[in-house]
Design an enzyme around this catalytic site. Structure first.
Site, PDB file in Angstrom:
ATOM      1  N   ARG A 159       0.859  -1.190   0.000  1.00 56.93           N
ATOM      2  CA  ARG A 159       0.000   0.000   0.000  1.00 56.93           C
ATOM      3  C   ARG A 159       0.894   1.239   0.000  1.00 56.93           C
ATOM      4  O   ARG A 159       2.085   1.138   0.316  1.00 56.93           O
ATOM      5  CB  ARG A 159      -0.927   0.009   1.211  1.00 56.93           C
ATOM      6  CG  ARG A 159      -0.183  -0.057   2.513  1.00 56.93           C
ATOM      7  CD  ARG A 159      -1.124  -0.171   3.683  1.00 56.93           C
ATOM      8  NE  ARG A 159      -0.355  -0.483   4.876  1.00 56.93           N
ATOM      9  CZ  ARG A 159      -0.866  -0.934   5.992  1.00 56.93           C
ATOM     10  NH1 ARG A 159      -2.155  -1.138   6.095  1.00 56.93           N
ATOM     11  NH2 ARG A 159      -0.108  -1.175   7.042  1.00 56.93           N
ATOM     12  N   ARG A 188      -0.308  47.719   5.795  1.00 53.96           N
ATOM     13  CA  ARG A 188      -1.195  48.426   6.730  1.00 53.96           C
ATOM     14  C   ARG A 188      -0.390  49.582   7.323  1.00 53.96           C
ATOM     15  O   ARG A 188       0.385  49.391   8.257  1.00 53.96           O
ATOM     16  CB  ARG A 188      -1.647  47.493   7.851  1.00 53.96           C
ATOM     17  CG  ARG A 188      -2.623  46.391   7.428  1.00 53.96           C
ATOM     18  CD  ARG A 188      -2.961  45.531   8.631  1.00 53.96           C
ATOM     19  NE  ARG A 188      -4.114  44.669   8.420  1.00 53.96           N
ATOM     20  CZ  ARG A 188      -4.030  43.361   8.155  1.00 53.96           C
ATOM     21  NH1 ARG A 188      -2.860  42.788   8.024  1.00 53.96           N
ATOM     22  NH2 ARG A 188      -5.134  42.651   8.021  1.00 53.96           N
ATOM     23  N   ARG A 221      -2.203  50.664   1.765  1.00 53.12           N
ATOM     24  CA  ARG A 221      -3.539  51.055   2.205  1.00 53.12           C
ATOM     25  C   ARG A 221      -3.454  52.313   3.053  1.00 53.12           C
ATOM     26  O   ARG A 221      -2.637  52.411   3.972  1.00 53.12           O
ATOM     27  CB  ARG A 221      -4.162  49.933   3.040  1.00 53.12           C
ATOM     28  CG  ARG A 221      -5.526  50.310   3.568  1.00 53.12           C
ATOM     29  CD  ARG A 221      -6.182  49.186   4.325  1.00 53.12           C
ATOM     30  NE  ARG A 221      -5.588  49.006   5.638  1.00 53.12           N
ATOM     31  CZ  ARG A 221      -5.994  48.060   6.492  1.00 53.12           C
ATOM     32  NH1 ARG A 221      -6.953  47.215   6.134  1.00 53.12           N
ATOM     33  NH2 ARG A 221      -5.442  47.954   7.662  1.00 53.12           N
ATOM     34  N   GLY A 277     -11.178  42.583   1.456  1.00 56.37           N
ATOM     35  CA  GLY A 277     -10.800  42.527   2.876  1.00 56.37           C
ATOM     36  C   GLY A 277     -11.779  41.573   3.536  1.00 56.37           C
ATOM     37  O   GLY A 277     -12.792  41.981   4.118  1.00 56.37           O
ATOM     38  N   THR A 278     -11.465  40.307   3.421  1.00 55.37           N
ATOM     39  CA  THR A 278     -12.462  39.308   3.826  1.00 55.37           C
ATOM     40  C   THR A 278     -12.592  39.169   5.342  1.00 55.37           C
ATOM     41  O   THR A 278     -13.516  38.514   5.800  1.00 55.37           O
ATOM     42  CB  THR A 278     -12.143  37.945   3.198  1.00 55.37           C
ATOM     43  OG1 THR A 278     -10.739  37.712   3.328  1.00 55.37           O
ATOM     44  CG2 THR A 278     -12.559  37.916   1.741  1.00 55.37           C
ATOM     45  N   ASN A 279     -11.681  39.784   6.087  1.00 51.56           N
ATOM     46  CA  ASN A 279     -11.894  39.774   7.546  1.00 51.56           C
ATOM     47  C   ASN A 279     -13.135  40.610   7.861  1.00 51.56           C
ATOM     48  O   ASN A 279     -14.065  40.153   8.519  1.00 51.56           O
ATOM     49  CB  ASN A 279     -10.692  40.379   8.286  1.00 51.56           C
ATOM     50  CG  ASN A 279      -9.398  39.648   7.983  1.00 51.56           C
ATOM     51  OD1 ASN A 279      -9.432  38.458   7.670  1.00 51.56           O
ATOM     52  ND2 ASN A 279      -8.277  40.340   8.082  1.00 51.56           N
ATOM     53  N   ASP A 280     -13.120  41.835   7.363  1.00 49.56           N
ATOM     54  CA  ASP A 280     -14.276  42.700   7.603  1.00 49.56           C
ATOM     55  C   ASP A 280     -15.487  42.245   6.802  1.00 49.56           C
ATOM     56  O   ASP A 280     -16.618  42.302   7.279  1.00 49.56           O
ATOM     57  CB  ASP A 280     -13.936  44.158   7.270  1.00 49.56           C
ATOM     58  CG  ASP A 280     -13.240  44.843   8.438  1.00 49.56           C
ATOM     59  OD1 ASP A 280     -13.716  44.667   9.571  1.00 49.56           O
ATOM     60  OD2 ASP A 280     -12.212  45.506   8.222  1.00 49.56           O
ATOM     61  N   GLU A 290     -14.830  45.453   1.466  1.00 42.22           N
ATOM     62  CA  GLU A 290     -14.968  44.778   2.761  1.00 42.22           C
ATOM     63  C   GLU A 290     -16.298  45.109   3.434  1.00 42.22           C
ATOM     64  O   GLU A 290     -16.561  44.707   4.551  1.00 42.22           O
ATOM     65  CB  GLU A 290     -13.771  45.074   3.675  1.00 42.22           C
ATOM     66  CG  GLU A 290     -13.360  46.516   3.722  1.00 42.22           C
ATOM     67  CD  GLU A 290     -12.053  46.758   4.493  1.00 42.22           C
ATOM     68  OE1 GLU A 290     -11.590  45.873   5.212  1.00 42.22           O
ATOM     69  OE2 GLU A 290     -11.527  47.880   4.364  1.00 42.22           O
ATOM     70  N   TYR A 316      -4.841  37.552  -7.937  1.00 37.73           N
ATOM     71  CA  TYR A 316      -3.825  37.127  -6.970  1.00 37.73           C
ATOM     72  C   TYR A 316      -4.470  36.935  -5.603  1.00 37.73           C
ATOM     73  O   TYR A 316      -5.597  37.376  -5.356  1.00 37.73           O
ATOM     74  CB  TYR A 316      -2.690  38.157  -6.877  1.00 37.73           C
ATOM     75  CG  TYR A 316      -3.131  39.462  -6.261  1.00 37.73           C
ATOM     76  CD1 TYR A 316      -3.087  39.649  -4.879  1.00 37.73           C
ATOM     77  CD2 TYR A 316      -3.635  40.498  -7.053  1.00 37.73           C
ATOM     78  CE1 TYR A 316      -3.541  40.825  -4.303  1.00 37.73           C
ATOM     79  CE2 TYR A 316      -4.087  41.675  -6.487  1.00 37.73           C
ATOM     80  CZ  TYR A 316      -4.035  41.823  -5.103  1.00 37.73           C
ATOM     81  OH  TYR A 316      -4.493  42.974  -4.526  1.00 37.73           O
TER      82      TYR A 316
HETATM   83  C1  PEP Z   1      -9.775  42.837   6.111  1.00 39.62           C
HETATM   84  O1  PEP Z   1     -10.712  43.399   6.662  1.00 39.62           O
HETATM   85  O2  PEP Z   1      -9.865  41.718   5.595  1.00 39.62           O
HETATM   86  C2  PEP Z   1      -8.452  43.479   6.058  1.00 39.62           C
HETATM   87  C3  PEP Z   1      -7.464  42.951   5.380  1.00 39.62           C
HETATM   88  O3  PEP Z   1      -8.282  44.598   6.782  1.00 39.62           O
HETATM   89  P1  PEP Z   1      -8.030  44.609   8.362  1.00 39.62           P
HETATM   90  O4  PEP Z   1      -7.803  43.187   8.800  1.00 39.62           O
HETATM   91  O5  PEP Z   1      -6.837  45.457   8.563  1.00 39.62           O
HETATM   92  O6  PEP Z   1      -9.290  45.193   8.874  1.00 39.62           O
HETATM   93 MG    MG Z   2     -10.524  45.520   7.094  1.00 43.23          MG
END
Ligand code: PEP
Ligand code: MG
Length: 919
Positions: free
Chosen positions: A345, A591, A647, A802-805, A781, A888
């Site tokens: 295997r 940032r 930014r 900005g996928t966090n926000d 975002e 990207y």
């Molecule tokens: C986001 O919001 O995805 C981002 C990259 O900005 P920050 O984390 O600085 O709010």
């Molecule tokens: Mg953000």
């Protein structure tokens, strides 16, 4: 004629014809059966045998009976096996013994039944003992059969046989089974038969065909046994697959010194070196090697003891590797000088070995570069780039009760250090005390960064995967666990506690950012570097080549036709250089506010914030300008030739101010003590901070809103960017600045601010007398920005998600608190499949992105699209970015290699598909 329920190992072609393809064969004959058949076809000596199909199992499960024709086919197949082996089932003078083994499509190790030595009875055992001249072996085999039959076919408890064996040995004064003689085993067979009769209610079957029939049924039934069902539930294997039954000729490695048994890997499974690695034992059975009862010999010694068998073995294993194009883990037995392969295997291996084997095999021409790239997982790459805990040591620590708590695995790698509960002490202990430090906080803030950077690891009891601690730790490659909510941190007593277990300041802890675990004490680590890992570098170069292929993606006008590029989130030249050496080809997010926190700048920033007139503010900003210009100059230089997205200021201003509560305390103390010197300034400061107070600052005066309220700040920043870019251009550096406006919600915001900034850009280029490419764009975002992307793209030349926000605002979950409060429960309860702050939510956030890209490109076909939220370094999210047409992904420097591999995986998986048909 009845349906074909039984396939000899030689009949694999027929099985293939019936099942359609190899997947089908695996489903029909199971993993083990199809493997044995495939080896037989490849000309490898496999003990003759046959497989009863999973279809027969499913019929049996429905009716409780073998389907029509199955038993007759089994008997006929057995006749063929007799012919091939020259032995006869049940014949004392030349007995054929067989094993009856389960084997489903997917491996379910140890979950179903296996019965060995079928074909032995009171007569056959005597014959076997004469024939082999080894009565001990014959009686031992017989007692094993009775035992396995009782426990697996009739479900007797192990104790039914274990107790009499233990009693017998105790009576004789034996400690080990190896001390048992032939006579002893013979006596024990008598005792086992008694026990069998007592519990089963009938004699152990002397009819070998009845043995075979009952064993086959028992294996079928074990498919629905509790263990097997539980395992399937846990691993999502469907119940209706059924198990196959393999009837295989027994071969024995314990028939004297011309017999033996062993296990081997065709390449070293821990380093990947192309050298057979294994052990064998002469005159032994399989379990003797595995159990380590006797010391096994390294496989190369077989060259001396059995040169011919060794040569044959090397030849076969080479063939197997070529056939499967993978490193093999094999089991073999030599019966009286004849070699039999019992199993092969794909071998399990470490990350290091996975990478080396994949690269080597591609270089050897065994597999393609694409296959090599696909064989290595992003997790493999991850673990090769961060120090890791030594697995064994971690298990030992766990056993010893050193486990402390578990949180979110925010930034991978292993960190060992003394715990300190604030940034200043952590930094001091690291710098002055020369200690290894882990900084422990309830959560971190921008002014904790110096402590984090000085620390080997970071641990917080609050916050989630996109909390400040997590983002910064990933950025700097510091192992980090966040949101370990079981930990109660007592900052007064300088200690932390979980269930009464106390860790005091200065005590050692070990933090595993890869798994989220925290231990008390020091666990040893192992640490690697990318440059030294030539095979990994080679694989990543292949990954880049795959991504760069024109036409690997298709889509409407303006969509990229190559795969994803990998850029990086970097604020400082040092990070940019590291990311570049890791293969990043651009900065996707700088940032700028991080730079405002440096000690000599923060007081200027604070004065600027407190300024009551535009003139006063500009005066302070003029002082900041040279700093910022130098920052950007360094970044452009480090990324010579590549785009750099800067930014403009994003966070609310209160983040740059002293802590309100601490200041209030100071003011009160001064008042109580009657101290007046400096009191007025402090009171004014307090008032100003209170003025900045917002109930919901993340949705307040920040991002583009702040730029509109105080345009002087971003005007200074844009001037600094373009002055630096112009200076660099004059020095021969190729600059591609891209100015990014954060938190846009309506195109009107861009209409207000962007032309002012563009005027500054043009003015600076004019002043400096240089021209270079540049772009103005925005972050997406806020959901509204995604929905109205067609409008926004009228001004924005690029989008960066900005996928966090965007996740925070789409779900309405606070990115700082959700993980601590409910997200873990949501994932546990199946309300969410995964933490959406770690892996992009394709159905919601992902759809918004998809929409934004297509609307944006309708307005501006050459719109450049990236992602700079934390998801930019997550393989599953990277795949989505590929599918929807990002140009990207941008991630922290330490994740760049992982992202390069993940981007290539996505490109290969969706190769040639158009964006529209892909989703
Ligand atoms: C986001 O919001 O995805 C981002 C990259 O900005 P920050 O984390 O600085 O709010
Ligand atoms: Mg953000």
């Amino acid at each position: 004629m009845s349906k074909k329920w039984v396939y000899l190992f030689e009949e694999v072609a027929e099985a293939e014809k019936y099942a359609g393809d190899w997947e089908g064969v695996r489903a029909l004959l199971g993993g083990k059966g199809s493997g044995l058949a495939d080896m037989t076809r490849a000309g490898v000596p496999v003990p003759p045998g046959f497989t009863v199909t999973t279809e027969a199992c499913n019929e049996f499960r429905k009716t409780g009976k073998f389907p029509d024709g199955q038993w007759e086919q089994q008997l006929a197949a057995l006749k063929e096996v007799e012919k091939k082996t020259g032995k006869k089932f049940g014949a004392p003078n030349n007995p054929l013994l067989v094993s009856c083994r389960s084997g489903a499509k997917f491996s379910m190790p140890g979950m179903m039944n296996t019965i060995l030595n079928i074909g032995l009875n009171d007569e056959v055992v005597e014959g076997l003992s004469k024939l082999t001249n080894n009565p001990r072996f014959a009686w031992d085999s017989y007692r094993r059969l009775i035992e396995m039959f009782g426990t697996t076919v009739f479900g007797l408890d192990d104790e039914v046989f274990e107790h009499p064996l233990a009693d017998y040995k105790a009576k004789r004064g034996y400690k080990l089974d190896t001390e048992m003689t032939a006579e002893d085993w013979k006596a024990l067979v008598g005792i086992f038969k008694e026990a069998y009769k007592k519990h089963v209610g009938s004699d152990f079957p002397q009819d070998v065909y009845q043995q075979l029939e009952l064993a086959t049924k028992a294996v079928f039934e074990s498919w629905m046994g509790k263990r097997a069902v539980d395992y399937r539930r846990a691993t999502n294997i469907p119940d209706d697959l059924g198990t196959a039954v393999n009837i295989v000729t027994m071969v024995f490695g314990n028939m004297g010194d011309d017999s033996g048994t062993g296990v081997a890997f065709t390449r070293n499974p821990s380093t990947g070196e192309k050298k057979m690695m294994g052990d064998y034992l002469l005159n032994a059975q399989g379990e003797d090697v595995v159990a380590g009862i006797r010391n096994a010999d390294p496989i190369e010694n077989m060259q001396k003891t059995m040169p011919e068998v060794y040569a044959q073995f090397m030849d076969i294993t080479e063939k197997l590797e070529k056939h499967y194009k993978e490193m093999q883990d094999v089991e073999f037995t030599i019966e009286r000088g004849r070699l039999w392969m019992l199993q092969t295997r794909n071998g399990k291996r470490t990350a290091k070995a996975a990478v080396k084997i994949a690269a080597d095999m591609a270089n050897e021409g065994l597999i393609t570069k694409e296959e090599a790239v696909l064989r290595v997982t992003p997790e493999n790459v991850d673990s090769l780039l961060h120090p890791q805990f030594d697995d064994k040591a971690k298990k030992e620590a766990e056993k010893a009760g050193a486990f402390f708590a578990k949180g979110v695995n925010a930034s991978p790698g292993a960190a060992v250090g003394q715990a300190y509960f604030d940034a200043d002490t952590a930094e001091k202990m690291a710098k002055e005390g020369k200690q290894e430090v882990v900084m422990v906080r309830p959560f971190t803030k921008p002014d904790d960064v110096h402590g984090m950077i000085a620390a080997k690891g970071v641990l917080t009891s609050e916050g989630g995967a996109t909390s400040h601690a997590a983002v910064v730790a990933r950025q700097f490659g510091i192992p980090c666990v966040v949101g370990a909510s079981a930990i109660k941190i007592d900052l007064e007593k300088r200690q932390m506690v979980v269930d009464g277990k106390v860790v005091k300041e200065g005590e050692w802890i070990s933090v595993d950012g890869t798994t989220g675990e925290v231990f008390v004490g020091q666990i040893p680590t192992t640490s690697p570097s990318l440059e030294e890992q030539t095979e990994l570098m080679t694989l990543l170069t292949w990954a880049d080549e795959i991504c760069a292929r024109d036409g690997i993606r298709k889509g409407p006008k303006g969509y990229p036709t190559r795969g994803l590029q990998v850029w990086t989130n970097a604020d400082y030249p040092k990070d940019a250089r590291r990311a570049r050496s890791y293969g990043a080809v651009g900065i996707g997010l700088c940032r700028t506010e991080h730079m405002f926190f440096e000690p000599e700048r923060l007081p200027i920033v604070q004065k600027m914030i407190l300024a009551s007139t535009s003139e006063e503010r500009t005066e302070q900003l003029n002082k900041l300008l040279p700093y910022q210009r130098a920052d950007f100059d360094g970044l452009f230089e480090a990324m010579d030739g590549y785009p750099v997205i800067i930014r403009l200021i994003d966070p609310p201003l209160h983040e740059f101010m002293p802590d309100e509560e601490a200041l209030l305390e100071e003011v009160i103390t001064m008042r109580v003590k009657g101290e007046t010197k400096g009191l007025k300034e402090k009171e004014d400061l307090l008032k100003a901070i209170r003025n900045l107070h917002e109930s919901n600052p993340m949705m307040g005066l920040r991002g583009v809103r702040l730029s509109i309220a105080m345009p002087e700040i971003v005007e200074m920043q844009v001037r600094a960017i373009f002055e630096a870019a112009a200076d660099c251009t004059k020095r021969g550096i190729v600059v591609k600045p891209e100015v990014m406006i954060p938190l846009t919600g309506t195109v009107k915001e861009l209409e207000w601010i962007q032309p002012r900034l563009e005027r500054i850009a043009s003015a600076v280029m004019e002043e400096k007398g240089v021209q270079f490419e540049y772009k103005f764009g925005t972050m997406i975002e806020i959901p509204r920005a995604a929905v109205t992307a067609g409008e926004i793209a009228k001004l924005a030349q690029f989008f960066s998600f900005g996928t966090n926000d965007l996740t925070q605002m789409t779900y309405g979950y606070s990115r700082d608190d959700a993980e601590r409060n409910f997200l873990v429960t949501y994932v546990e309860q199946g309300i969410l499949a995964k933490n959406p702050f770690q892996t992009l939510d394709r159905e919601g956030v992902g759809k918004l992105m998809d929409w934004a890209i297509s609307e944006g490109r309708k307005t501006r076909p050459d719109l450049e699209v990236g992602i700079c939220g934390e998801h930019g370094g997550d393989p599953e999210s990277i795949e989505w970015c590929h599918m929807i047409g990002n140009n990207y992904v941008s991630c922290s420097p330490f994740r760049v290699p992982i992202a390069r591999l993940a981007a290539a995986h996505a490109a290969l998986k969706h190769s040639g598909k158009s964006i529209a048909e892909d989703k």
